[in-house]
Design an enzyme around this catalytic site. Sequence first.
Site, PDB file in Angstrom:
ATOM      1  N   GLU A 185      43.626  19.096  22.503  1.00  0.00           N
ATOM      2  CA  GLU A 185      43.827  18.786  21.069  1.00  0.00           C
ATOM      3  C   GLU A 185      42.495  17.936  20.802  1.00  0.00           C
ATOM      4  O   GLU A 185      42.090  17.831  19.501  1.00  0.00           O
ATOM      5  CB  GLU A 185      45.149  17.960  20.835  1.00  0.00           C
ATOM      6  CG  GLU A 185      45.221  16.649  21.501  1.00  0.00           C
ATOM      7  CD  GLU A 185      46.479  15.969  21.034  1.00  0.00           C
ATOM      8  OE1 GLU A 185      46.274  14.765  20.464  1.00  0.00           O
ATOM      9  OE2 GLU A 185      47.547  16.569  21.154  1.00  0.00           O
ATOM     10  N   GLU A 242      57.957  34.837  13.024  1.00  0.00           N
ATOM     11  CA  GLU A 242      59.334  35.358  12.283  1.00  0.00           C
ATOM     12  C   GLU A 242      58.892  36.228  11.098  1.00  0.00           C
ATOM     13  O   GLU A 242      59.627  36.753  10.480  1.00  0.00           O
ATOM     14  CB  GLU A 242      60.069  34.148  12.058  1.00  0.00           C
ATOM     15  CG  GLU A 242      60.577  33.532  13.289  1.00  0.00           C
ATOM     16  CD  GLU A 242      61.262  32.246  12.895  1.00  0.00           C
ATOM     17  OE1 GLU A 242      61.020  31.556  12.025  1.00  0.00           O
ATOM     18  OE2 GLU A 242      62.059  31.740  13.818  1.00  0.00           O
TER      19      GLU A 242
END
Length: 271
Positions: free
Chosen positions: A113, A82
């Site tokens: 992960e 953004e």
Amino acid sequence: MITFTKTTEQSSKYEHLEKMSVAELLANINNEDKTVPFAVEKALPQIENLVTEIVSKMKLGGRLFYIGAGTSGRLGIVDASECPPTFGVAFDLVNGIIAGGDKAIRRAVENAEDNKTQAWLDLQEQNISENDVVIGIAASGTTPYVIGGLEKCNENNISTGSISCNARSPLSQTAKFPIEVIVGPEFVTGSSRMKAGTAQKLVLNMISTSTMIQLGRVKGNKMVDMQLSNDKLVDRGVKMIISEINVSYEEASELLKKYGSVRKAVENYKL
């Protein structure tokens, strides 16, 4: 010895969720969500320290990287993605990296992960340097992918920050600029996409927005460098120009079309 307790994994204070009405579920979730901004408030000094470091590095030509797994990784990607349309910065100034690669944005990648060495490899692909800042995001503060990445950054004199939701976590002990937002147990036990995710999103908003303001990417309270990527934003830009230099909508529209940004249109306007 440092005491570490995963409050994000502790049992919810609510029982028998399946017996609650929709109204009760919504009210209780909302009550829990109300506590998050107060938890963020307690972390403001930590956030300030990290933002100050980011701004100083960016003024030297550095970049910002977010690394995370699962929800935490996705939140970093959202915030990074953004920044260019909102502030008109280069697409690679703020970067989000998720364990498991881009395919993990939509679907969980098994064991991604848990790989402690992969984050550093992912960062090296971006030509990471001492001018950059890397922020590890992990609600638990224990994600190996994230911790391993920050450890290698520390070894290579790269500034590191973290955002986690457990006090005195291994991730906080690794980061040079740790942020801890202690939101407590989730409404659904262990579902850290809820309060913890909300807290991380709030902190990410603060980090990127305050950094961009410090770098001059906002004038007054306006996004004068935003990308004009749709009709709504073009209309917003035209109205910004009108408020700054008091011209007609048509003239402001022509100025925006000519110069391509609100800032340039206002700076180049001649009475």
